[in-house]
Scaffold this motif. Structure first.
Motif, PDB file in Angstrom:
ATOM      1  N   ASP A   5    -111.086  17.197  13.323  1.00  0.00           N
ATOM      2  CA  ASP A   5    -112.515  17.342  13.059  1.00  0.00           C
ATOM      3  C   ASP A   5    -113.052  16.159  12.257  1.00  0.00           C
ATOM      4  O   ASP A   5    -112.314  15.508  11.501  1.00  0.00           O
ATOM      5  CB  ASP A   5    -112.781  18.615  12.251  1.00  0.00           C
ATOM      6  CG  ASP A   5    -112.565  19.884  13.064  1.00  0.00           C
ATOM      7  OD1 ASP A   5    -112.699  19.815  14.300  1.00  0.00           O
ATOM      8  OD2 ASP A   5    -112.285  20.938  12.458  1.00  0.00           O
ATOM      9  N   VAL A   6    -114.352  15.913  12.414  1.00  0.00           N
ATOM     10  CA  VAL A   6    -115.074  15.001  11.526  1.00  0.00           C
ATOM     11  C   VAL A   6    -115.808  15.877  10.513  1.00  0.00           C
ATOM     12  O   VAL A   6    -116.705  16.636  10.892  1.00  0.00           O
ATOM     13  CB  VAL A   6    -116.068  14.119  12.298  1.00  0.00           C
ATOM     14  CG1 VAL A   6    -116.885  13.265  11.332  1.00  0.00           C
ATOM     15  CG2 VAL A   6    -115.343  13.241  13.301  1.00  0.00           C
ATOM     16  N   PRO A   7    -115.446  15.824   9.232  1.00  0.00           N
ATOM     17  CA  PRO A   7    -116.066  16.710   8.249  1.00  0.00           C
ATOM     18  C   PRO A   7    -117.485  16.277   7.890  1.00  0.00           C
ATOM     19  O   PRO A   7    -117.883  15.126   8.113  1.00  0.00           O
ATOM     20  CB  PRO A   7    -115.134  16.599   7.036  1.00  0.00           C
ATOM     21  CG  PRO A   7    -114.505  15.246   7.165  1.00  0.00           C
ATOM     22  CD  PRO A   7    -114.379  14.998   8.640  1.00  0.00           C
ATOM     23  N   LEU A   8    -118.216  17.205   7.303  1.00  0.00           N
ATOM     24  CA  LEU A   8    -119.616  16.953   6.947  1.00  0.00           C
ATOM     25  C   LEU A   8    -119.752  15.772   5.996  1.00  0.00           C
ATOM     26  O   LEU A   8    -120.716  15.009   6.090  1.00  0.00           O
ATOM     27  CB  LEU A   8    -120.211  18.218   6.321  1.00  0.00           C
ATOM     28  CG  LEU A   8    -121.646  18.114   5.784  1.00  0.00           C
ATOM     29  CD1 LEU A   8    -122.621  17.734   6.892  1.00  0.00           C
ATOM     30  CD2 LEU A   8    -122.064  19.428   5.133  1.00  0.00           C
ATOM     31  N   ARG A   9    -118.804  15.596   5.073  1.00  0.00           N
ATOM     32  CA  ARG A   9    -118.931  14.515   4.091  1.00  0.00           C
ATOM     33  C   ARG A   9    -119.025  13.150   4.766  1.00  0.00           C
ATOM     34  O   ARG A   9    -119.665  12.226   4.241  1.00  0.00           O
ATOM     35  CB  ARG A   9    -117.759  14.548   3.109  1.00  0.00           C
ATOM     36  CG  ARG A   9    -116.397  14.390   3.746  1.00  0.00           C
ATOM     37  CD  ARG A   9    -115.272  14.345   2.703  1.00  0.00           C
ATOM     38  NE  ARG A   9    -113.965  14.421   3.327  1.00  0.00           N
ATOM     39  CZ  ARG A   9    -113.374  13.415   3.949  1.00  0.00           C
ATOM     40  NH1 ARG A   9    -113.983  12.248   4.030  1.00  0.00           N
ATOM     41  NH2 ARG A   9    -112.172  13.579   4.489  1.00  0.00           N
ATOM     42  N   VAL A  10    -118.412  12.993   5.925  1.00  0.00           N
ATOM     43  CA  VAL A  10    -118.490  11.715   6.643  1.00  0.00           C
ATOM     44  C   VAL A  10    -119.912  11.491   7.151  1.00  0.00           C
ATOM     45  O   VAL A  10    -120.432  10.373   7.109  1.00  0.00           O
ATOM     46  CB  VAL A  10    -117.478  11.683   7.803  1.00  0.00           C
ATOM     47  CG1 VAL A  10    -117.627  10.398   8.619  1.00  0.00           C
ATOM     48  CG2 VAL A  10    -116.064  11.806   7.269  1.00  0.00           C
ATOM     49  N   ALA A  11    -120.553  12.556   7.615  1.00  0.00           N
ATOM     50  CA  ALA A  11    -121.927  12.435   8.111  1.00  0.00           C
ATOM     51  C   ALA A  11    -122.902  12.099   6.986  1.00  0.00           C
ATOM     52  O   ALA A  11    -123.929  11.452   7.225  1.00  0.00           O
ATOM     53  CB  ALA A  11    -122.350  13.735   8.788  1.00  0.00           C
ATOM     54  N   LEU A  12    -122.591  12.517   5.761  1.00  0.00           N
ATOM     55  CA  LEU A  12    -123.512  12.315   4.636  1.00  0.00           C
ATOM     56  C   LEU A  12    -123.284  10.997   3.915  1.00  0.00           C
ATOM     57  O   LEU A  12    -124.081  10.622   3.055  1.00  0.00           O
ATOM     58  CB  LEU A  12    -123.359  13.471   3.632  1.00  0.00           C
ATOM     59  CG  LEU A  12    -123.580  14.881   4.179  1.00  0.00           C
ATOM     60  CD1 LEU A  12    -123.448  15.905   3.059  1.00  0.00           C
ATOM     61  CD2 LEU A  12    -124.935  15.003   4.850  1.00  0.00           C
TER      62      LEU A  12
END
Length: 743
Positions: free
Chosen positions: A469-476
């Motif tokens: 998975d790509v976690p949310l922290r990477v998107a932020l």
């Protein structure tokens, strides 16, 4: 012909002279080592494939296709949606050919406008000529009478508007209308009624040409006529059709008026009853007759022109200007798990604007229009997207509705010797393909039979998934500090915020893929943007903000329910026993009141009361029974503090109204618009600065993740390498400007 076609004149001027805008582009190209048309990879022109995006919204699907950098280039030449705000965003990012274009790429249009494949082909061809550099296409369309056709439509509209203005200004009309409560016209059902009629309002019932087919073309492509062409007479059958259309719409209002509502809908019955009385008056009957004549005349001219030129339009479309790919999926709320009970409740109260007996929700019937566009455009490939619940059976007043089976059946009915599609469908989750979001979607893929084998549709779904998975922290990551939305202080969606490059070769490959996508260079300048827009959030209520500070990441409102607690049961048993023993009515009443509070929401109640007292809040609205009771219902996840270490929950359109389900993992606020766009995998160059906060959030929630769409584009390109599924790839090689229109 007395009419001059503005589009042809404008395009002809562009062929022989250098316009100021063109000179500026040339100067820009000489002054910078970066090619002005950076979005155009150096590859053969014949590898460009035209894409039509139906129900396009803000353009999530098109973004993935148009920015795919592989063996083939895809170019969206038409996007259609009935949401003006979404189309504003679409056209901000998918531009037509500058000052040489008469029409934008994205069009506000109702798919139900078109009832015949020939008119759809005509609409597509006129749009292509007006939005791209195709003077020869304009010329060929004018040879079959396009200008006169548009002029007749325009004059029919003018005639109705003049007559309607006269009727609506009469004393008896004004008096009857004044008896209808003004709040009536704010109801969704009434707004939909007026929109379907194609008029601006009942008080000023002029022809709302942007709400009807060919209205925008008449405004954009025609100059003033030196002479007025004959209007002709409406076809009798079409007059009958319009009479039935009126009766059907009126009956919807009348049926709704007979139902009782609750809460804010409690007065709707009286309001709608008064509207029905107004619509039945002699004063309004004159407008009704004028409306029937107007719409029947319009329909007659459209049918006459299309039938007379059917073979010419077919030859013109298939000769050089065909669309290769059709994308899109109709509005999905009718299939949404949350949407179904809401729709049923509204229908029971007589205030639902989308009731349809056969399909349960009229928006579900839009997939029939999708198939009609397939019949008209006959693309080599189509891609249909919807919510995952699209595949589940839906109960309607007329029985069970199996959407995928019906869609496949409709597509099979198109089958002829020249047109057959191999079709397959699956539900896929965007999180499996490097999108930082848990988002399940129904995808149907179809490829035209012929050279393609029967298993080509199933082969499409041989998609390479991400290893993790790509976690949310990477998107932020990589975003600067956000700003609080302030309409008075100028902090709106056009507010600019700095963005920073984030890159580490040691990151997992799926995270590198995601970051390289959202941080990619702007397709026009070829430069990674140093700033982006819409990094703003709504100011939360003080009591909500304080409550959220006590909630850990990954915790929802409903997770704080404690229904299965033994201590809770012991408390209830003890209080109930005490009630039986006490004699004082005052004490018994107090104990009964206390018992009512000792339920699964007790921990929530204690926490909320604690925050109210500790922070001296004037109120804590979350203590209202409506919130506490909903803790165990389907709406109990209205609040969630997101986890930074997992993909985000599904971004939905409701985020436009309420962002509490998307609370930031560590900060005392909800996600910003840009953060929501990052979760959906929109690149930082994608602009949202042309729409309001509510509409922008909603458009993002409705979108297909562009990174997922890029995967679809890549898979189609791979299949095209294996199998010749685009035999007409080279037909737009003579039109280099097809490639440039994105600029």
């Amino acid at each position: 012909m007395s009419l001059r076609h503005r589009g042809v004149a404008r395009l002809a001027k562009g062929c022989g002279t250098t316009t100021p805008a063109a000179a500026k582009r040339e100067q820009s190209k000489k002054a910078s080592p970066v090619n002005y048309y950076r979005s155009l990879p150096e590859r053969p022109l014949q590898d460009t494939l035209r894409v039509v995006d139906l129900f396009c919204g803000a353009g999530g699907l098109s973004c993935g296709f148009d920015n795919f950098n592989g063996a083939r280039r895809f170019k969206t030449v038409l996007g259609i949606d009935n949401d003006p705000s979404a189309i504003k965003i679409f056209n901000r990012n998918f531009r037509s050919l500058g000052d040489r274009a008469s029409l934008p790429i994205g069009r506000v249009a109702d798919m139900t406008w078109f009832q015949h494949p020939t008119e759809i082909r005509l609409f597509y061809l006129v749009h292509l000529a007006g939005s791209s550099f195709h003077p020869e296409l304009f010329e060929r369309l004018n040879e079959i009478g396009l200008s006169e056709f548009l002029a007749r439509i325009r004059n029919i509209d003018k005639k109705f508007s003049s007559l309607a203005a006269e009727i609506s200004q009469s004393d008896d009309y004004v008096e009857e209308l004044s008896r209808v409560p003004p709040q009536t016209f704010t109801l969704a059902l009434v707004k939909a009624f007026v929109n379907r009629l194609g008029v601006s309002s009942f008080s000023r019932p002029l022809a709302s040409t942007r709400s009807l087919p060919w209205g925008e073309e008449c405004e954009s492509l025609l100059e003033n006529a030196e002479g007025e062409p004959a209007l002709g007479f409406p076809n009798r059958e079409l007059v009958h059709d319009m009479e039935q259309e009126w009766s059907a719409r009126f009956n919807e209002i009348q049926e709704a008026a007979g139902k009782s509502g609750r809460g804010q809908n409690s007065n709707n019955s009286k309001r709608l009853t008064r509207l029905c009385e107004f619509l039945s008056t002699d004063a309004f009957s004159r407008l009704k007759e004028a409306w029937i004549d107007w719409r029947a005349s319009r329909a007659s001219v459209r049918a006459e022109f299309c039938l007379e030129n059917k073979s010419q339009l077919e030859e013109l479309y298939f000769d050089r200007y065909r669309a290769h790919i059709v994308l899109g999926g109709p509005p999905c709320k009718g299939f949404s798990r949350i949407g179904r009970p809401v729709i049923q409740s509204l229908r029971d109260q007589g205030v639902h604007a989308w009731s349809h007996k056969e399909y349960g929700d009229e928006r579900n019937a839009l997939m029939v229009q999708y198939v009609l566009f397939l019949e008209a455009l006959q693309p080599e490939v189509f891609l249909f997207e919807n919510v995952s619940n699209f595949q589940s059976a839906l109960k309607t007043p007329n029985g069970t509705f199996d959407a995928p089976a019906l869609l496949v059946e409709l597509i099979e009915e198109l089958a002829t010797d020249k047109l057959t599609y191999h079709v397959s469908h699956q539900v896929i989750n965007a999180r499996d393909y490097a999108v930082p979001q848990d988002r399940r979607r129904f995808i149907m893929f179809g490829a035209k039979a012929g050279a393609a084998p029967h298993n080509i549709a199933s082969k499409f779904f041989e998609l390479k998934s991400a290893a993790a998975d790509v976690p949310l922290r990477v998107a932020l990551t990589g975003l600067s500090d956000p700003q609080e939305f302030d309409p008075k202080g100028g902090i709106k969606t056009d507010h600019s915020s700095a963005v920073y490059d984030v890159w580490d070769p040691k990151l997992p490959p799926e995270q590198r893929d995601y970051l390289s996508w959202v941080q990619q260079p702007d397709p026009v300048s070829g430069v990674r943007p140093a700033a982006t827009d819409a990094h703003i959030f709504r100011k939360p209520r003080d009591d909500d903000r304080v409550f959220a500070s006590f909630v850990a990441p990954g915790i929802r409102w409903m997770d704080l329910k404690v229904d299965r607690s033994q201590t809770l049961q012991d408390l209830r048993d003890g209080i109930e026993a005490a009630i039986e023993e006490v004699q004082s009515s005052k004490t018994k009443h107090a104990l009964e009141n206390l018992l009512g509070k000792v339920d699964g929401s007790l921990m929530l109640r204690l926490l909320l009361e604690h925050t109210k007292e500790r922070f001296k809040l004037p109120e804590q609205h979350l203590l209202l029974e409506g919130y506490l009771k909903n803790g165990g219902s389907t709406h109990g996840d209205w609040f969630e503090r997101l986890s930074a270490t997992k993909p985000c929950r599904t971004i939905v359109a409701h985020i436009g109204k309420d962002t509490y389900a998307y609370w930031h993992p560590t900060e005392p606020r909800s996600l910003t618009i840009r953060e929501a766009a990052r979760v959906q995998s929109f690149p930082d160059f994608f602009r949202f600065d042309v729409s309001g906060v509510v509409d922008t959030y909603s458009a993002i929630g409705n979108a297909v993740p562009p990174l997922l769409s890029r995967l679809f584009a890549a898979r189609i390109s791979e299949l095209a390498e294996e199998i010749q599924i685009f035999p007409h790839e080279g037909e737009c090689a003579n039109h280099k400007t097809d490639l440039l229109s994105a600029s």
